[in-house]
Scaffold this motif. Structure first.
Motif, PDB file in Angstrom:
ATOM      1  N   GLU A 166       0.689  -1.012  -0.177  1.00 36.41           N
ATOM      2  CA  GLU A 166       0.623   0.542   0.111  1.00 36.41           C
ATOM      3  C   GLU A 166       1.524   0.888   0.205  1.00 36.41           C
ATOM      4  OE1 GLU A 166      -2.851  -0.025   3.559  1.00 36.41           O
ATOM      5  OE2 GLU A 166      -3.934  -1.464   2.296  1.00 36.41           O
ATOM      6  N   ARG A 167       0.477   2.300  -0.845  1.00 34.18           N
ATOM      7  CA  ARG A 167       1.412   3.419  -0.738  1.00 34.18           C
ATOM      8  C   ARG A 167       0.671   5.027  -0.894  1.00 34.18           C
ATOM      9  NH1 ARG A 167       6.387   3.837  -4.216  1.00 34.18           N
ATOM     10  NH2 ARG A 167       7.362   1.082  -4.843  1.00 34.18           N
ATOM     11  N   GLY A 168       1.047   4.701   0.833  1.00 30.36           N
ATOM     12  CA  GLY A 168      -0.435   6.106   1.329  1.00 30.36           C
ATOM     13  C   GLY A 168      -1.798   5.650   0.942  1.00 30.36           C
ATOM     14  N   GLU A 169      -2.888   6.246   0.781  1.00 35.35           N
ATOM     15  CA  GLU A 169      -4.738   6.312   0.949  1.00 35.35           C
ATOM     16  C   GLU A 169      -5.295   5.630  -0.425  1.00 35.35           C
ATOM     17  OE1 GLU A 169      -6.540   8.851   2.881  1.00 35.35           O
ATOM     18  OE2 GLU A 169      -5.576   8.480   4.823  1.00 35.35           O
ATOM     19  N   ASP A 170      -4.431   5.788  -1.634  1.00 37.45           N
ATOM     20  CA  ASP A 170      -5.201   5.300  -2.982  1.00 37.45           C
ATOM     21  C   ASP A 170      -4.564   5.252  -3.578  1.00 37.45           C
ATOM     22  OD1 ASP A 170      -2.807   7.883  -2.692  1.00 37.45           O
ATOM     23  OD2 ASP A 170      -4.610   9.093  -4.245  1.00 37.45           O
ATOM     24  N   SER A 171      -3.017   3.932  -3.599  1.00 34.23           N
ATOM     25  CA  SER A 171      -2.003   3.656  -4.205  1.00 34.23           C
ATOM     26  C   SER A 171      -1.779   2.685  -4.145  1.00 34.23           C
ATOM     27  CB  SER A 171      -1.716   3.899  -5.056  1.00 34.23           C
ATOM     28  OG  SER A 171      -1.637   5.281  -5.093  1.00 34.23           O
ATOM     29  N   VAL A 172      -1.519   1.395  -4.344  1.00 39.57           N
ATOM     30  CA  VAL A 172      -1.616   0.197  -4.747  1.00 39.57           C
ATOM     31  C   VAL A 172      -0.210  -0.262  -5.691  1.00 39.57           C
ATOM     32  CG1 VAL A 172      -1.563  -2.289  -3.964  1.00 39.57           C
ATOM     33  CG2 VAL A 172      -3.202  -0.890  -3.491  1.00 39.57           C
ATOM     34  N   SER A 173       1.219  -1.506  -4.900  1.00 38.89           N
ATOM     35  CA  SER A 173       1.594  -1.664  -5.942  1.00 38.89           C
ATOM     36  C   SER A 173       2.135  -3.365  -6.186  1.00 38.89           C
ATOM     37  CB  SER A 173       3.040  -0.646  -5.581  1.00 38.89           C
ATOM     38  OG  SER A 173       3.473  -1.329  -4.559  1.00 38.89           O
ATOM     39  N   ASN A 174       3.300  -3.715  -6.710  1.00 42.33           N
ATOM     40  CA  ASN A 174       3.481  -4.855  -6.864  1.00 42.33           C
ATOM     41  C   ASN A 174       5.086  -4.880  -7.443  1.00 42.33           C
ATOM     42  OD1 ASN A 174       0.305  -7.554  -7.543  1.00 42.33           O
ATOM     43  ND2 ASN A 174       0.950  -5.217  -6.057  1.00 42.33           N
ATOM     44  N   LEU A 175       5.715  -5.765  -6.589  1.00 42.90           N
ATOM     45  CA  LEU A 175       7.062  -6.094  -7.464  1.00 42.90           C
ATOM     46  C   LEU A 175       7.625  -7.013  -7.914  1.00 42.90           C
ATOM     47  CD1 LEU A 175       9.678  -5.373  -7.194  1.00 42.90           C
ATOM     48  CD2 LEU A 175      10.467  -6.896  -5.048  1.00 42.90           C
ATOM     49  N   TYR A 176       7.624  -6.848  -9.305  1.00 46.79           N
ATOM     50  CA  TYR A 176       7.980  -8.119 -10.732  1.00 46.79           C
ATOM     51  C   TYR A 176       9.579  -8.446 -10.623  1.00 46.79           C
ATOM     52  CZ  TYR A 176       3.137  -7.354 -11.581  1.00 46.79           C
ATOM     53  OH  TYR A 176       2.140  -7.247 -10.882  1.00 46.79           O
ATOM     54  N   ASN A 177      10.178  -9.383 -11.268  1.00 45.79           N
ATOM     55  CA  ASN A 177      11.192  -9.441 -12.058  1.00 45.79           C
ATOM     56  C   ASN A 177      10.800  -9.970 -12.946  1.00 45.79           C
ATOM     57  OD1 ASN A 177      12.506  -9.606  -9.335  1.00 45.79           O
ATOM     58  ND2 ASN A 177      12.027 -12.078  -8.786  1.00 45.79           N
ATOM     59  N   ILE A 178      11.588  -9.279 -13.996  1.00 48.36           N
ATOM     60  CA  ILE A 178      11.676  -9.405 -15.279  1.00 48.36           C
ATOM     61  C   ILE A 178      13.121 -10.069 -16.218  1.00 48.36           C
ATOM     62  CG2 ILE A 178      12.373  -7.181 -15.847  1.00 48.36           C
ATOM     63  CD1 ILE A 178      10.441  -6.910 -18.242  1.00 48.36           C
ATOM     64  N   LYS A 179      12.876 -10.963 -17.356  1.00 45.09           N
ATOM     65  CA  LYS A 179      13.793 -12.059 -17.292  1.00 45.09           C
ATOM     66  C   LYS A 179      13.640 -10.943 -19.730  1.00 45.09           C
ATOM     67  CE  LYS A 179      15.502 -15.314 -16.693  1.00 45.09           C
ATOM     68  NZ  LYS A 179      15.986 -16.769 -15.955  1.00 45.09           N
ATOM     69  N   ILE A 180      14.684 -10.839 -20.163  1.00 43.10           N
ATOM     70  CA  ILE A 180      14.810 -10.291 -21.346  1.00 43.10           C
ATOM     71  C   ILE A 180      15.119 -11.026 -22.221  1.00 43.10           C
ATOM     72  CG2 ILE A 180      14.304  -8.756 -22.570  1.00 43.10           C
ATOM     73  CD1 ILE A 180      13.578  -6.437 -20.965  1.00 43.10           C
ATOM     74  N   VAL A 181      15.059 -11.757 -22.986  1.00 46.25           N
ATOM     75  CA  VAL A 181      15.765 -12.489 -24.363  1.00 46.25           C
ATOM     76  C   VAL A 181      16.497 -11.035 -25.678  1.00 46.25           C
ATOM     77  CG1 VAL A 181      16.753 -14.565 -25.467  1.00 46.25           C
ATOM     78  CG2 VAL A 181      15.207 -14.240 -23.474  1.00 46.25           C
ATOM     79  N   ASN A 182      17.787 -10.999 -25.965  1.00 48.94           N
ATOM     80  CA  ASN A 182      17.271 -10.064 -27.205  1.00 48.94           C
ATOM     81  C   ASN A 182      17.960 -10.919 -28.193  1.00 48.94           C
ATOM     82  OD1 ASN A 182      18.826  -8.281 -29.035  1.00 48.94           O
ATOM     83  ND2 ASN A 182      19.941  -7.065 -27.680  1.00 48.94           N
TER      84      ASN A 182
END
Length: 267
Positions: A166-182
């Motif tokens: 929870e980020r304050g009263e009006d926002s919510v966040s999720n943490l992600y991991n990303i893997k990119i293949v070039n």
């Protein structure tokens, strides 16, 4: 590999490689194989160049060149054997010797057992048509996959063991991991942007993800959404991967939020 080439040698073909054993399953008497024409070559005997061969001898001069060049040291004149890997070295050696003694090439050649026994040329059998069809389908499938593959691809996974923040009263966040293949031959700086969602992406280290050519890149980031946007426990989001202003591809992921049945009625 030094041990294999210095000591093991042809044992790799007979003990490890499954090719020879598969032949007994896939071949029949009409299959094209590296074969010795025993009707033309037998009985074996030696004669000089431009010398008429005796009626007592065939074209094979019993020089053993086919045996000497064989990587598995077999005598192809004894018929199809498990150790044969179809390298055709014996064909080249035999043709060279036939030229040396002035006899026609092809004493050892690609042929079928029935073709040699009956003196007939190759017949395009139903089995061969079936195998050809399978190869064509596989070739088209490979061509389709290569032509439609993405130059840059990746996966996004929520960080393990975490719910939402929870980020304050009006926002919510999720943490992600990303893997990119070039898959290209150039380095690509990748910027992440939310597609069709009223929110923002915050990179964990505050920088774009640098993906080197023909390599993988990793990173972590937060997706921040306003509470008013969250209408389900699990919301599907689309994250665009951009190189500058050019969108490379779009990945999907899920966003968890503080959604309850009571809030659903209120909405």
């Amino acid at each position: 590999f030094f041990f294999v080439y210095a000591y093991f040698r042809e044992q790799v073909c007979t003990v490890i490689c499954p090719y020879g054993r598969l032949q007994s399953v896939l071949l029949d008497r009409n299959s094209m194989i590296v074969a010795y024409d025993y009707k033309r070559g037998e009985p074996r005997g030696k004669f000089k160049k431009k010398q008429e061969a005796s009626i007592l001898f065939g074209d094979c001069i019993d020089c053993f060149q086919c045996v000497k060049v064989c990587p598995t040291a077999i005598d192809i004149r004894n018929g199809t054997q498990m150790e044969c890997v179809g390298c055709t070295a014996c064909i080249d050696a035999c043709n060279k010797m036939m030229d040396a003694v002035g006899r026609p090439q092809g004493l050892i050649r690609y042929a079928s057992e029935n073709g040699i026994a009956n003196g007939k040329k190759l017949v395009y059998t139903g089995r061969m048509k079936f195998y050809t069809g399978i190869l064509i389908i596989l070739a088209f499938g490979l061509a389709f996959l290569l032509s439609t593959r993405k130059d840059v691809d990746g996966t996004i996974i929520r960080a393990g063991g975490m719910l939402y923040q929870e980020r304050g009263e009006d926002s919510v966040s999720n943490l992600y991991n990303i893997k990119i293949v070039n898959k290209t031959n150039k380095d690509i700086p990748v910027t992440l942007k939310l597609e069709d969602a009223n929110g923002s992406i915050i990179e964990a280290d505050g920088k774009d993800i640098q993906v080197l050519k023909e390599a993988q890149g990793k990173g972590s980031f937060f997706i921040v959404l306003p509470r008013s946007f969250i209408k389900e426990r699990k919301t599907t989001l689309r994250v665009g991967l951009y190189e500058g202003d050019k969108r490379i591809t779009v990945l999907k992921t899920n966003f968890l939020g503080p959604f309850t049945k009571s809030s659903a009625k209120t909405i």
